[in-house]
Every structure is written in C-alpha cells, then in structure tokens.
Scaffold this active site. Structure first.
Site, PDB file in Angstrom:
ATOM      1  N   ASP A  28       0.844  -1.192   0.000  1.00  0.00           N
ATOM      2  CA  ASP A  28       0.000   0.000   0.000  1.00  0.00           C
ATOM      3  C   ASP A  28       0.889   1.256   0.000  1.00  0.00           C
ATOM      4  OD1 ASP A  28      -3.203   0.507   1.203  1.00  0.00           O
ATOM      5  OD2 ASP A  28      -1.785   2.178   1.100  1.00  0.00           O
ATOM      6  N   ASN A  84     -13.027  -3.334   2.970  1.00  0.00           N
ATOM      7  CA  ASN A  84     -14.088  -2.324   3.028  1.00  0.00           C
ATOM      8  C   ASN A  84     -15.020  -2.438   1.820  1.00  0.00           C
ATOM      9  OD1 ASN A  84     -12.799  -1.243   5.329  1.00  0.00           O
ATOM     10  ND2 ASN A  84     -11.453   0.009   4.039  1.00  0.00           N
ATOM     11  N   GLN A  91     -14.491   2.467   1.907  1.00  0.00           N
ATOM     12  CA  GLN A  91     -13.894   2.051   0.634  1.00  0.00           C
ATOM     13  C   GLN A  91     -13.644   3.276  -0.240  1.00  0.00           C
ATOM     14  OE1 GLN A  91     -16.192  -0.784  -1.682  1.00  0.00           O
ATOM     15  NE2 GLN A  91     -14.518  -1.128  -3.131  1.00  0.00           N
ATOM     16  N   HIS A  97     -10.593  -5.332  -2.853  1.00  0.00           N
ATOM     17  CA  HIS A  97      -9.241  -5.600  -2.363  1.00  0.00           C
ATOM     18  C   HIS A  97      -9.302  -5.968  -0.893  1.00  0.00           C
ATOM     19  CE1 HIS A  97     -10.040  -1.271  -1.970  1.00  0.00           C
ATOM     20  NE2 HIS A  97      -9.359  -1.322  -0.851  1.00  0.00           N
ATOM     21  N   HIS A  99      -6.987  -5.674   2.549  1.00  0.00           N
ATOM     22  CA  HIS A  99      -5.791  -5.151   3.207  1.00  0.00           C
ATOM     23  C   HIS A  99      -5.222  -6.252   4.104  1.00  0.00           C
ATOM     24  CE1 HIS A  99      -6.734  -0.742   2.592  1.00  0.00           C
ATOM     25  NE2 HIS A  99      -7.953  -1.241   2.444  1.00  0.00           N
TER      26      HIS A  99
HETATM   27  P1  AMP Z   1      -9.869   1.342   0.748  1.00  0.00           P
HETATM   28  O1  AMP Z   1     -10.012   2.570   1.613  1.00  0.00           O
HETATM   29  O2  AMP Z   1     -10.182   0.068   1.435  1.00  0.00           O
HETATM   30  O3  AMP Z   1     -10.572   1.503  -0.583  1.00  0.00           O
HETATM   31  O4  AMP Z   1      -8.305   1.249   0.475  1.00  0.00           O
HETATM   32  C1  AMP Z   1      -7.651   1.831  -0.595  1.00  0.00           C
HETATM   33  C2  AMP Z   1      -6.177   1.718  -0.293  1.00  0.00           C
HETATM   34  O5  AMP Z   1      -5.456   1.793  -1.498  1.00  0.00           O
HETATM   35  C3  AMP Z   1      -5.627   2.807   0.616  1.00  0.00           C
HETATM   36  O6  AMP Z   1      -5.006   2.198   1.750  1.00  0.00           O
HETATM   37  C4  AMP Z   1      -4.612   3.543  -0.262  1.00  0.00           C
HETATM   38  O7  AMP Z   1      -3.479   3.937   0.473  1.00  0.00           O
HETATM   39  C5  AMP Z   1      -4.262   2.502  -1.288  1.00  0.00           C
HETATM   40  N1  AMP Z   1      -3.876   2.977  -2.589  1.00  0.00           N
HETATM   41  C6  AMP Z   1      -4.532   3.866  -3.370  1.00  0.00           C
HETATM   42  N2  AMP Z   1      -3.892   4.019  -4.539  1.00  0.00           N
HETATM   43  C7  AMP Z   1      -2.805   3.201  -4.510  1.00  0.00           C
HETATM   44  C8  AMP Z   1      -1.752   2.901  -5.415  1.00  0.00           C
HETATM   45  N3  AMP Z   1      -1.667   3.504  -6.605  1.00  0.00           N
HETATM   46  N4  AMP Z   1      -0.804   2.012  -5.035  1.00  0.00           N
HETATM   47  C9  AMP Z   1      -0.875   1.413  -3.829  1.00  0.00           C
HETATM   48  N5  AMP Z   1      -1.855   1.633  -2.927  1.00  0.00           N
HETATM   49  C10 AMP Z   1      -2.794   2.535  -3.264  1.00  0.00           C
END
Ligand code: AMP
Ligand code: ZN
Length: 134
Positions: A28, A84, A91, A97, A99
């Site tokens: 992440d 999420n 989300q 995805h 985590h």
């Molecule tokens: P969510 O809030 O569950 O949708 O999580 C999205 C996650 O994706 C967050 O923890 C962000 O830090 C991560 N994220 C967003 N864009 C990228 C990216 N380009 N590369 C890696 N992680 C990302």
C-alpha cells in the site's frame, strides 16, 4: 479500466510481493504499518458482493499465505485482514481488495470499535431481518 485494474494487470508499476493467475499483491502507498499489503484480483469486481465465488475462496488462501510470510519475515506478531465495502465503510477504490496489515508489539491497534449495547429482542429482530435475505 480502474487504477487497481491497471496495477493488478501490470500496466502501472507497483511494489509487487506476490502474483499468480488471479491476483497481484502489492504494498500500500499509504501504509498503516510497515508491510501493509493489498490483495488485488486481476479481474474487476467493485466489492465483495460482486466477487466471483471461486475468486473469493482463493483470496482467503492468498491472505493466509501473505500473512504467514509477514509473520515469518517482518517480525510482526499478528496481522489484520481488512476489507471495506462501500463509501460508508471507508472504501475509496471501487475495485475489490483485501488489506493485510501487520501488527507489531507495542504498536497501535487501529481496527477497533466501541462495543455498544443491545437486547435479546433487538438481536432476534436483526437476525430475522438478515436471515430473510439469505
Ligand atoms: P480502501 O479505503 O479500502 O478503498 O483502500 C484503498 C487503499 O489503497 C488505501 O489504503 C490507499 O493507500 C491505497 N492505494 C490507493 N492508490 C494506490 C496505489 N496507486 N498504489 C498502492 N496503494 C494505493
Ligand atoms: Zn478495477
């Protein structure tokens, strides 16, 4: 194509820690802790409700593999799986995805809630409500 589709399929570079036919696992960009990873299916599903059953089963096996590797390599003493669904649930990227968040001795435990109160009547009502939709 959404950003996680592009990352999962290698069109955008990422810090990949695992890849197979169905998934790419990346670090992440805004890690909650050292090693925070995201399990991304290569096909697009907006959330868990849309996820293919077979891919859903495989996703937990990948989570087990990644979590075990973290425990054996990073010095973490536990890890959380966080997944999420929907904006109200936090989300922000609408591509399913999971985590995988390593936890370390003395570190914060961010995945938490304040335990509320309920009654047997309310529990019975809620249980019936959910069961009626299964
Ligand atoms: P969510 O809030 O569950 O949708 O999580 C999205 C996650 O994706 C967050 O923890 C962000 O830090 C991560 N994220 C967003 N864009 C990228 C990216 N380009 N590369 C890696 N992680 C990302
Ligand atoms: Zn996508």
């Amino acid at each position: 194509m959404c950003i996680f589709c592009k990352i999962a399929n290698g069109e955008i570079p990422s810090a990949t820690i695992y890849e197979d036919d169905d998934f790419r696992v990346i670090l992440d960009l805004g890690p909650a802790t050292r090693g925070h990873a995201l399990i991304l299916p290569k096909n697009h599903y907006a959330n868990l409700c849309e996820l293919d059953d077979e891919v859903a089963g495989k996703a937990l096996i990948v989570a087990k593999k990644i979590g075990t590797a973290m425990m054996n390599s990073l010095g973490c003493t536990g890890f959380n799986l966080v997944q999420n669904n929907g904006e109200e649930a936090g989300q922000t990227v609408m591509h399913f995805h999971i985590h995988v968040i390593p936890r370390y001795d003395g570190g914060e435990r961010i995945v938490a809630w304040t335990p509320g109160k309920t009654t047997p009547e309310e529990m019975a009502e809620v249980a019936e409500q959910i069961k009626s939709a299964l």
